[in-house]
Design a protein around this motif. Structure first.
Motif, PDB file in Angstrom:
ATOM      1  N   ILE A 205      43.755  50.448  40.751  1.00  0.00           N
ATOM      2  CA  ILE A 205      44.142  51.063  39.176  1.00  0.00           C
ATOM      3  C   ILE A 205      42.912  52.054  38.549  1.00  0.00           C
ATOM      4  O   ILE A 205      41.907  51.374  38.348  1.00  0.00           O
TER       5      ILE A 205
ATOM      6  N   CYS B  18      40.643  55.097  40.110  1.00  0.00           N
ATOM      7  CA  CYS B  18      39.483  55.509  41.143  1.00  0.00           C
ATOM      8  C   CYS B  18      38.445  55.730  41.332  1.00  0.00           C
ATOM      9  O   CYS B  18      38.363  57.223  41.357  1.00  0.00           O
ATOM     10  N   GLY B  19      37.334  55.968  40.103  1.00  0.00           N
ATOM     11  CA  GLY B  19      36.698  56.009  39.853  1.00  0.00           C
ATOM     12  C   GLY B  19      35.349  55.474  40.842  1.00  0.00           C
ATOM     13  O   GLY B  19      35.657  55.611  42.034  1.00  0.00           O
TER      14      GLY B  19
ATOM     15  N   GLY C 104      35.698  52.005  41.081  1.00  0.00           N
ATOM     16  CA  GLY C 104      36.939  52.181  42.999  1.00  0.00           C
ATOM     17  C   GLY C 104      36.461  52.465  44.144  1.00  0.00           C
ATOM     18  O   GLY C 104      37.359  52.885  44.679  1.00  0.00           O
TER      19      GLY C 104
ATOM     20  N   VAL D  76      39.055  49.821  35.653  1.00  0.00           N
ATOM     21  CA  VAL D  76      38.773  51.379  34.712  1.00  0.00           C
ATOM     22  C   VAL D  76      38.222  50.901  33.986  1.00  0.00           C
ATOM     23  O   VAL D  76      37.042  49.362  33.954  1.00  0.00           O
ATOM     24  N   LYS D  77      37.066  51.983  32.752  1.00  0.00           N
ATOM     25  CA  LYS D  77      36.045  51.436  31.898  1.00  0.00           C
ATOM     26  C   LYS D  77      36.974  50.573  30.637  1.00  0.00           C
ATOM     27  O   LYS D  77      38.432  50.793  30.670  1.00  0.00           O
ATOM     28  N   PRO D  78      35.992  49.199  30.138  1.00  0.00           N
ATOM     29  CA  PRO D  78      36.251  48.659  29.134  1.00  0.00           C
ATOM     30  C   PRO D  78      37.626  49.423  28.031  1.00  0.00           C
ATOM     31  O   PRO D  78      38.168  48.791  27.960  1.00  0.00           O
TER      32      PRO D  78
ATOM     33  N   ASN E 148      39.701  51.262  28.403  1.00  0.00           N
ATOM     34  CA  ASN E 148      40.910  52.383  29.258  1.00  0.00           C
ATOM     35  C   ASN E 148      41.806  50.825  29.830  1.00  0.00           C
ATOM     36  O   ASN E 148      42.560  51.189  29.820  1.00  0.00           O
TER      37      ASN E 148
ATOM     38  N   VAL F  70      45.714  50.591  30.322  1.00  0.00           N
ATOM     39  CA  VAL F  70      46.118  50.079  31.600  1.00  0.00           C
ATOM     40  C   VAL F  70      47.157  48.633  31.470  1.00  0.00           C
ATOM     41  O   VAL F  70      47.883  49.035  32.066  1.00  0.00           O
TER      42      VAL F  70
ATOM     43  N   THR G 153      36.625  45.145  35.820  1.00  0.00           N
ATOM     44  CA  THR G 153      36.218  45.981  34.718  1.00  0.00           C
ATOM     45  C   THR G 153      34.811  44.890  33.819  1.00  0.00           C
ATOM     46  O   THR G 153      35.506  43.137  33.455  1.00  0.00           O
TER      47      THR G 153
ATOM     48  N   MET H 177      32.832  41.452  40.387  1.00  0.00           N
ATOM     49  CA  MET H 177      32.097  42.004  39.857  1.00  0.00           C
ATOM     50  C   MET H 177      31.379  42.258  41.871  1.00  0.00           C
ATOM     51  O   MET H 177      30.414  41.795  41.686  1.00  0.00           O
ATOM     52  N   PRO H 178      31.740  43.829  41.583  1.00  0.00           N
ATOM     53  CA  PRO H 178      31.212  43.973  43.229  1.00  0.00           C
ATOM     54  C   PRO H 178      30.549  44.945  43.088  1.00  0.00           C
ATOM     55  O   PRO H 178      29.703  45.838  41.839  1.00  0.00           O
TER      56      PRO H 178
ATOM     57  N   ALA I  56      25.608  44.125  40.397  1.00  0.00           N
ATOM     58  CA  ALA I  56      25.808  45.786  39.591  1.00  0.00           C
ATOM     59  C   ALA I  56      25.275  46.702  39.307  1.00  0.00           C
ATOM     60  O   ALA I  56      25.016  47.708  39.891  1.00  0.00           O
TER      61      ALA I  56
HETATM   62  N1  NAP Z   1      30.304  51.684  38.905  1.00  0.00           N
HETATM   63  C1  NAP Z   1      29.887  50.428  39.482  1.00  0.00           C
HETATM   64  O1  NAP Z   1      28.215  50.111  39.848  1.00  0.00           O
HETATM   65  C2  NAP Z   1      30.278  49.658  38.237  1.00  0.00           C
HETATM   66  C3  NAP Z   1      30.136  48.012  39.851  1.00  0.00           C
HETATM   67  C4  NAP Z   1      30.907  47.465  39.162  1.00  0.00           C
HETATM   68  C5  NAP Z   1      31.514  46.943  37.680  1.00  0.00           C
HETATM   69  N2  NAP Z   1      32.110  48.496  37.361  1.00  0.00           N
HETATM   70  C6  NAP Z   1      32.944  47.893  36.185  1.00  0.00           C
HETATM   71  O2  NAP Z   1      33.986  48.878  37.046  1.00  0.00           O
HETATM   72  C7  NAP Z   1      34.204  49.521  35.409  1.00  0.00           C
HETATM   73  C8  NAP Z   1      34.621  51.535  35.918  1.00  0.00           C
HETATM   74  O3  NAP Z   1      33.201  51.735  35.978  1.00  0.00           O
HETATM   75  P1  NAP Z   1      32.999  53.195  36.702  1.00  0.00           P
HETATM   76  O4  NAP Z   1      31.777  53.667  36.502  1.00  0.00           O
HETATM   77  O5  NAP Z   1      33.786  52.475  38.315  1.00  0.00           O
HETATM   78  O6  NAP Z   1      34.097  54.055  36.066  1.00  0.00           O
HETATM   79  P2  NAP Z   1      34.892  55.530  36.169  1.00  0.00           P
HETATM   80  O7  NAP Z   1      33.907  55.639  37.329  1.00  0.00           O
HETATM   81  O8  NAP Z   1      34.541  56.433  35.139  1.00  0.00           O
HETATM   82  O9  NAP Z   1      35.958  54.900  37.211  1.00  0.00           O
HETATM   83  C9  NAP Z   1      37.187  54.504  36.336  1.00  0.00           C
HETATM   84  C10 NAP Z   1      37.690  55.652  36.353  1.00  0.00           C
HETATM   85  O10 NAP Z   1      39.016  55.189  35.823  1.00  0.00           O
HETATM   86  C11 NAP Z   1      40.302  56.187  35.306  1.00  0.00           C
HETATM   87  N3  NAP Z   1      40.968  55.758  34.426  1.00  0.00           N
HETATM   88  C12 NAP Z   1      40.764  55.969  33.218  1.00  0.00           C
HETATM   89  N4  NAP Z   1      41.875  56.121  32.402  1.00  0.00           N
HETATM   90  C13 NAP Z   1      43.029  55.736  33.347  1.00  0.00           C
HETATM   91  C14 NAP Z   1      44.546  55.285  33.141  1.00  0.00           C
HETATM   92  N5  NAP Z   1      45.276  55.444  32.445  1.00  0.00           N
HETATM   93  N6  NAP Z   1      45.505  55.173  34.265  1.00  0.00           N
HETATM   94  C15 NAP Z   1      44.809  55.494  35.866  1.00  0.00           C
HETATM   95  N7  NAP Z   1      42.977  55.616  35.661  1.00  0.00           N
HETATM   96  C16 NAP Z   1      42.711  55.827  34.703  1.00  0.00           C
HETATM   97  C17 NAP Z   1      39.491  57.529  35.322  1.00  0.00           C
HETATM   98  O11 NAP Z   1      39.869  59.058  35.604  1.00  0.00           O
HETATM   99  P3  NAP Z   1      40.952  60.160  35.233  1.00  0.00           P
HETATM  100  O12 NAP Z   1      39.992  60.171  34.050  1.00  0.00           O
HETATM  101  O13 NAP Z   1      41.190  60.681  36.169  1.00  0.00           O
HETATM  102  O14 NAP Z   1      41.913  59.301  34.601  1.00  0.00           O
HETATM  103  C18 NAP Z   1      38.706  57.228  36.052  1.00  0.00           C
HETATM  104  O15 NAP Z   1      38.096  57.919  37.324  1.00  0.00           O
HETATM  105  C19 NAP Z   1      33.659  49.623  34.004  1.00  0.00           C
HETATM  106  O16 NAP Z   1      33.940  48.443  33.425  1.00  0.00           O
HETATM  107  C20 NAP Z   1      32.503  49.368  35.048  1.00  0.00           C
HETATM  108  O17 NAP Z   1      31.830  48.475  34.388  1.00  0.00           O
HETATM  109  C21 NAP Z   1      31.102  49.417  37.951  1.00  0.00           C
END
Ligand code: NAP
Length: 265
Positions: free
Chosen positions: A9, A11-12, A15, A71-73, A75, A79, A98, A120-121, A173
């Motif tokens: 849920i 997929c950024g 995800g 999703v980000k914190p 959001n 969700v 998150t 936390m991957p 991470a």
């Molecule tokens: N990036 C990393 O390396 C990493 C590693 C471990 C943990 N994390 C954690 O994972 C979380 C996400 O990070 P990220 O870097 O992947 O952020 P991101 O790229 O912004 O991905 C979050 C995704 O959530 C989607 N989203 C937002 N609201 C939504 C909703 N209501 N329903 C469904 N999808 C929704 C967004 O797409 P839409 O706007 O299209 O909905 C976006 O693609 C953060 O808390 C981060 O700390 C990240």
């Protein structure tokens, strides 16, 4: 595991790394993977690989056993509020990647007693080389192996206390970014001493991989291996000491602590 259905849920960046890791391992068939985000057209190419795409978080979880919230914190609350009345404690495992949102906070929003995990991957999950730190609530105790099996698709998995999840975020991470910056600097040095960028990258990437493999396999402290490379009065020790005089170890440690202080604010 191959019969489990997984939904991601949100997929950024992370995800998608998880989906790529699952597709690479091919243990869970693509048809058993559902991904969501609001702008789902961004992921259209995953459909060709057999992954199910939807903007409907509720539909996604209804057809899943393992639910990964990515999703980000800012959001995650909305969700969780959206899906909470459709969660089935006897079927679902809820896993949040998150950063910063605690098991208690998740539990409070969903309002039912069920297995909840935090994981936390890092982005190397996409190539099956992540380290994932996981923790869980009381109800999750009996499901650790299932969640571990899922995250083992992305690399190695370890269970930690929840109070260390912020530290795991920084070291594992964010850590990959520190290592990538280190690699970039080595490549720049390599170019200055004569290699083209491509060759310098190939040498540095393999050297970094080799150093990590050496430590993983031999389980030695880095300095034990460094001693084998540093001839008295030789070029390695001269270079290393010059780096240290310029704050190499100190700057890395300070950077890690600065990141930690930021996440703890
Ligand atoms: N990036 C990393 O390396 C990493 C590693 C471990 C943990 N994390 C954690 O994972 C979380 C996400 O990070 P990220 O870097 O992947 O952020 P991101 O790229 O912004 O991905 C979050 C995704 O959530 C989607 N989203 C937002 N609201 C939504 C909703 N209501 N329903 C469904 N999808 C929704 C967004 O797409 P839409 O706007 O299209 O909905 C976006 O693609 C953060 O808390 C981060 O700390 C990240």
């Amino acid at each position: 595991m191959k019969n489990n259905k997984v939904s991601i849920i949100g997929c950024g960046n992370i995800g998608l790394s998880l989906v790529q890791g699952l597709l690479k391992e091919n243990i869970i068939p693509p048809k058993n993977i559902t991904v969501t985000r609001r702008n789902i057209q961004e992921l259209a190419y995953l459909k060709e690989k057999g992954v199910r795409l939807t903007t409907d978080n509720v539909a996604a979880i209804k057809d899943s056993d393992l639910i990964v919230i990515a999703v980000k914190p800012y959001n995650i609350i909305e969700v969780l509020e959206e899906i909470r009345s459709h969660l089935k404690p006897e079927r679902h495992l809820l896993i949040s990647v998150t950063a910063g949102t605690t098991l208690n906070q998740i539990q409070e929003v969903i309002g039912i007693s069920m297995p909840v995990f935090r994981a936390m991957p890092n982005i190397s999950a996409s190539v099956g080389k992540s380290v994932s730190c996981i923790c869980h609530n009381n109800e999750g105790k009996k499901n650790v192996e299932s969640v571990k099996s899922l995250f083992d698709n992305f690399g190695t998995t370890m269970t930690i206390d929840e109070e260390l999840m912020q530290s795991a975020t920084i070291l594992g991470a964010c850590g990959i970014a520190y290592v990538l910056r280190f690699i970039r600097a080595m490549i720049q040095g390599g170019i200055q001493i004569g290699f083209d960028a491509k060759t310098a990258s190939a040498i540095v990437n393999q050297t970094v991989k080799g150093a990590a493999e050496l430590l993983i396999e031999r389980k030695e402290h880095p300095e034990f291996e460094i001693d084998k490379v540093t001839t008295p009065k030789g070029c390695t020790i001269v270079g290393l000491n010059e780096m240290e005089h310029n704050g190499f170890s100190s700057s890395l440690i300070k950077g890690i602590v600065a990141s930690y202080e930021k996440i703890e604010k």
